[in-house]
Design an enzyme around this catalytic site. Structure first.
Site, PDB file in Angstrom:
ATOM      1  N   GLY A 209      25.161  -2.113  39.518  1.00  0.00           N
ATOM      2  CA  GLY A 209      25.690  -0.793  39.146  1.00  0.00           C
ATOM      3  C   GLY A 209      24.732  -0.042  38.238  1.00  0.00           C
ATOM      4  O   GLY A 209      24.794  -0.166  37.008  1.00  0.00           O
TER       5      GLY A 209
ATOM      6  N   GLU B  66      12.517  -6.274  43.047  1.00  0.00           N
ATOM      7  CA  GLU B  66      13.341  -5.667  44.098  1.00  0.00           C
ATOM      8  C   GLU B  66      12.467  -4.879  45.073  1.00  0.00           C
ATOM      9  O   GLU B  66      12.628  -4.962  46.292  1.00  0.00           O
ATOM     10  CB  GLU B  66      14.373  -4.743  43.451  1.00  0.00           C
ATOM     11  CG  GLU B  66      15.203  -3.951  44.448  1.00  0.00           C
ATOM     12  CD  GLU B  66      16.122  -2.934  43.760  1.00  0.00           C
ATOM     13  OE1 GLU B  66      15.967  -2.701  42.546  1.00  0.00           O
ATOM     14  OE2 GLU B  66      16.973  -2.370  44.445  1.00  0.00           O
TER      15      GLU B  66
HETATM   16  C1  LIG Z   1      22.972   3.270  51.148  1.00  0.00           C
HETATM   17  C2  LIG Z   1      22.592   3.290  49.703  1.00  0.00           C
HETATM   18  C3  LIG Z   1      22.726   2.133  48.940  1.00  0.00           C
HETATM   19  C4  LIG Z   1      22.423   2.164  47.579  1.00  0.00           C
HETATM   20  N1  LIG Z   1      22.679   1.036  46.817  1.00  0.00           N
HETATM   21  C5  LIG Z   1      22.582   1.116  45.462  1.00  0.00           C
HETATM   22  C6  LIG Z   1      23.045   0.048  44.633  1.00  0.00           C
HETATM   23  O1  LIG Z   1      23.482  -0.994  45.114  1.00  0.00           O
HETATM   24  N2  LIG Z   1      23.008   0.232  43.293  1.00  0.00           N
HETATM   25  C7  LIG Z   1      22.551   1.376  42.708  1.00  0.00           C
HETATM   26  O2  LIG Z   1      22.553   1.463  41.486  1.00  0.00           O
HETATM   27  N3  LIG Z   1      22.090   2.412  43.473  1.00  0.00           N
HETATM   28  C8  LIG Z   1      22.110   2.305  44.828  1.00  0.00           C
HETATM   29  N4  LIG Z   1      21.684   3.361  45.607  1.00  0.00           N
HETATM   30  C9  LIG Z   1      21.212   4.590  44.967  1.00  0.00           C
HETATM   31  C10 LIG Z   1      19.724   4.873  45.196  1.00  0.00           C
HETATM   32  O3  LIG Z   1      18.961   4.048  44.370  1.00  0.00           O
HETATM   33  C11 LIG Z   1      19.528   6.360  44.954  1.00  0.00           C
HETATM   34  O4  LIG Z   1      20.164   7.051  46.021  1.00  0.00           O
HETATM   35  C12 LIG Z   1      18.079   6.737  44.899  1.00  0.00           C
HETATM   36  O5  LIG Z   1      17.490   6.141  43.761  1.00  0.00           O
HETATM   37  C13 LIG Z   1      17.886   8.247  44.824  1.00  0.00           C
HETATM   38  O6  LIG Z   1      18.738   8.813  43.852  1.00  0.00           O
HETATM   39  P1  LIG Z   1      19.743  10.011  44.228  1.00  0.00           P
HETATM   40  O7  LIG Z   1      20.392   9.686  45.516  1.00  0.00           O
HETATM   41  O8  LIG Z   1      20.627  10.260  43.076  1.00  0.00           O
HETATM   42  O9  LIG Z   1      18.808  11.238  44.462  1.00  0.00           O
HETATM   43  P2  LIG Z   1      18.416  12.357  43.403  1.00  0.00           P
HETATM   44  O10 LIG Z   1      17.941  11.729  42.137  1.00  0.00           O
HETATM   45  O11 LIG Z   1      19.511  13.353  43.331  1.00  0.00           O
HETATM   46  O12 LIG Z   1      17.152  13.009  44.123  1.00  0.00           O
HETATM   47  C14 LIG Z   1      17.284  13.777  45.332  1.00  0.00           C
HETATM   48  C15 LIG Z   1      15.892  14.075  45.861  1.00  0.00           C
HETATM   49  O13 LIG Z   1      15.142  14.794  44.866  1.00  0.00           O
HETATM   50  C16 LIG Z   1      13.943  14.112  44.574  1.00  0.00           C
HETATM   51  N5  LIG Z   1      13.598  14.266  43.138  1.00  0.00           N
HETATM   52  C17 LIG Z   1      14.424  14.147  42.073  1.00  0.00           C
HETATM   53  N6  LIG Z   1      13.721  14.338  40.928  1.00  0.00           N
HETATM   54  C18 LIG Z   1      12.448  14.575  41.286  1.00  0.00           C
HETATM   55  C19 LIG Z   1      11.222  14.828  40.565  1.00  0.00           C
HETATM   56  N7  LIG Z   1      11.208  14.870  39.227  1.00  0.00           N
HETATM   57  N8  LIG Z   1      10.089  15.009  41.269  1.00  0.00           N
HETATM   58  C20 LIG Z   1      10.081  14.976  42.630  1.00  0.00           C
HETATM   59  N9  LIG Z   1      11.199  14.754  43.365  1.00  0.00           N
HETATM   60  C21 LIG Z   1      12.356  14.540  42.703  1.00  0.00           C
HETATM   61  C22 LIG Z   1      14.207  12.657  44.923  1.00  0.00           C
HETATM   62  O14 LIG Z   1      13.004  11.955  45.176  1.00  0.00           O
HETATM   63  C23 LIG Z   1      15.082  12.798  46.152  1.00  0.00           C
HETATM   64  O15 LIG Z   1      14.269  12.997  47.283  1.00  0.00           O
HETATM   65  C24 LIG Z   1      21.924   3.343  46.988  1.00  0.00           C
HETATM   66  C25 LIG Z   1      21.763   4.498  47.766  1.00  0.00           C
HETATM   67  C26 LIG Z   1      22.088   4.487  49.104  1.00  0.00           C
HETATM   68  C27 LIG Z   1      21.945   5.748  49.888  1.00  0.00           C
END
Ligand SMILES: Cc1cc2nc3c(=O)[nH]c(=O)nc-3n(C[C@H](O)[C@H](O)[C@H](O)COP(=O)(O)OP(=O)(O)OC[C@H]3O[C@@H](n4cnc5c(N)ncnc54)[C@H](O)[C@@H]3O)c2cc1C
Length: 384
Positions: free
Chosen positions: A120, A242
């Site tokens: 989490g 990871e």
């Molecule tokens: C199927 C699935 C399973 C997952 N499992 C887990 C889990 O078990 N545990 C857990 O904790 N998380 C989990 N995640 C979360 C995952 O780690 C995040 O989705 C991922 O890190 C991206 O974060 P976000 O979705 O909030 O995107 P956001 O942070 O909202 O970003 C959206 C887009 O904007 C870009 N962006 C944001 N800031 C910048 C910047 N400063 N410069 C350039 N580009 C930027 C990002 O690269 C991305 O392309 C999972 C996600 C999915 C979809």
């Protein structure tokens, strides 16, 4: 499990995966159901306890062995997403857990009695900006009171324990912005219905992911892993492992796509000759293969450095970047090679294609890897 050579581990994983062919995954995919039998078989064969030291009932192998296991699962057409967290979260517990925590949990995790599958970290408002997370854990006597929300907490419904990252010091009171977060090992069996709620999220592929809500959830004070306020540092260590393991899965996916596509290209005859005789079919596959070999070397290099005790931020990020892009390149070439048949469920390509897409976004998005390399390796100004 086999503690022998890499070749023996590969062979043992392949043999197990043969019992879980395409139709098994297709049926689960349709129902968005968890591969319980597959995970049980991996646990019983000892593959999920690969990094747990033998004194606690695991195989006590190194990161490269775990990478081999996950690569081979994916190269066999199966998917490690249902259980890979158990392998990579182990590092946090091994490096920072107390002797008491290790004695209490590791033997049961190794035997499969207890599942440690849920991680989490991500929250809906903070996203990639982990240091902005808002879920709090406040000490009250002999317990912490947890409030907040996580999103994308995969496998939470199929796990007994969750490794939780929560804020224990308000951001405004911090001297160091990377302090103030702590890691907890939450026993979800006691928590469900007592302050913990899990809601599944239906996704593009079958991934058993959820959102998790904490409302005055009381967890015992001894759930804290390591020192208060050091959680972000502990999690970062674990994230490098990871990334290497996820990159190994991508290499496995790439091998599966290229194997499938080249076999088809040799057999499928159109205009009176095999389609694989056309360089328009050969070259994208050859290019994807070259990219995959390079990614594989990066993965092996990162794992070897990790095992020698080096800090591998650069290598782990590069391995994940190259491998997630190489597997996607292979996926694209495979779809193009199969033409219309790529879209029919029975070939498993559309399923693997959807599954492979995830890795450029999670567990860390490509932009964030590039930002890391630009700032920490190439010494350019911080972008965020
Ligand atoms: C199927 C699935 C399973 C997952 N499992 C887990 C889990 O078990 N545990 C857990 O904790 N998380 C989990 N995640 C979360 C995952 O780690 C995040 O989705 C991922 O890190 C991206 O974060 P976000 O979705 O909030 O995107 P956001 O942070 O909202 O970003 C959206 C887009 O904007 C870009 N962006 C944001 N800031 C910048 C910047 N400063 N410069 C350039 N580009 C930027 C990002 O690269 C991305 O392309 C999972 C996600 C999915 C979809």
């Amino acid at each position: 499990m086999s503690t022998g050579s890499t070749a023996e581990i590969r062979e043992a994983v392949r043999a197990l995966c043969k019992h879980f062919p395409g139709p098994y995954w297709r049926d689960l995919d349709r129902a968005r159901a968890y591969p319980t039998e597959f995970v049980r078989a991996l646990t019983e064969a000892g593959f999920l306890g690969v990094l747990i030291p033998d004194e606690y009932g695991g195989s006590g192998l190194a990161l490269s062995a775990a990478a081999t296991v996950l690569e081979e699962i994916h190269a066999s057409g199966c998917n490690g997403g249902a259980c890979h967290a158990q392998i990579y979260m182990m590092g946090t517990l091994l490096r920072h857990g107390s002797d008491e925590q290790k004695r209490r949990w590791l033997p049961k995790i190794a035997s499969g009695e207890i599942r440690l599958q849920a991680f989490g970290v991500t929250e809906p408002t903070s996203g990639s900006d982990t240091l902005a997370l808002r879920t709090t854990a406040v000490r009250q006597g002999d317990h912490f009171l947890v409030n907040g929300q996580k999103i994308w907490t995969s496998r939470a419904e199929h796990s007994d324990l969750m490794l939780l990252l929560a804020r224990t010091t308000p951001q405004a009171e911090l001297k160091e912005r990377t302090d103030g977060l702590s890691v907890f090992l939450v026993d979800m069996r006691n928590a469900l219905g007592a302050g913990l709620t899990i809601r599944p999220i239906r996704t593009m592929m079958n991934h058993a992911t959820t959102e998790v809500f904490f409302e005055n959830l009381a967890i015992p004070a001894d759930s804290l892993v390591g020192d208060l306020g050091r959680g972000f540092h502990y999690i970062l260590d674990g994230m490098n492992a990871e990334r290497v393991l996820i990159a190994a899965e991508c290499v496995g996916d790439g091998r599966w796509f290229i194997g499938k596509a080249t076999a088809y290209a040799r057999e499928r005859r159109v205009f009176g000759r095999p389609i694989g005789q056309n360089q328009g079919i050969q070259f994208p596959l050859a290019r994807a293969y070259a990219a995959l070999r390079a990614a594989d070397l990066a993965v092996r290099d990162a794992a070897a450095r990790f095992e020698s005790g080096a800090r591998i931020g650069e290598e782990a990020n590069i391995a994940k970047l190259l491998a997630s892009e190489a597997s996607w390149q292979a996926a694209e070439a495979c779809v193009q090679t199969f033409g219309g048949f790529a879209f029919a469920e029975e070939y498993d390509i559309e399923r693997k294609y959807r599954e492979a897409r995830l890795y450029q976004v999670a567990p860390v998005s490509t932009n964030l890897i590039l930002a890391y390399l630009a700032e920490h390796v190439l010494d350019m100004p911080r972008a965020y």
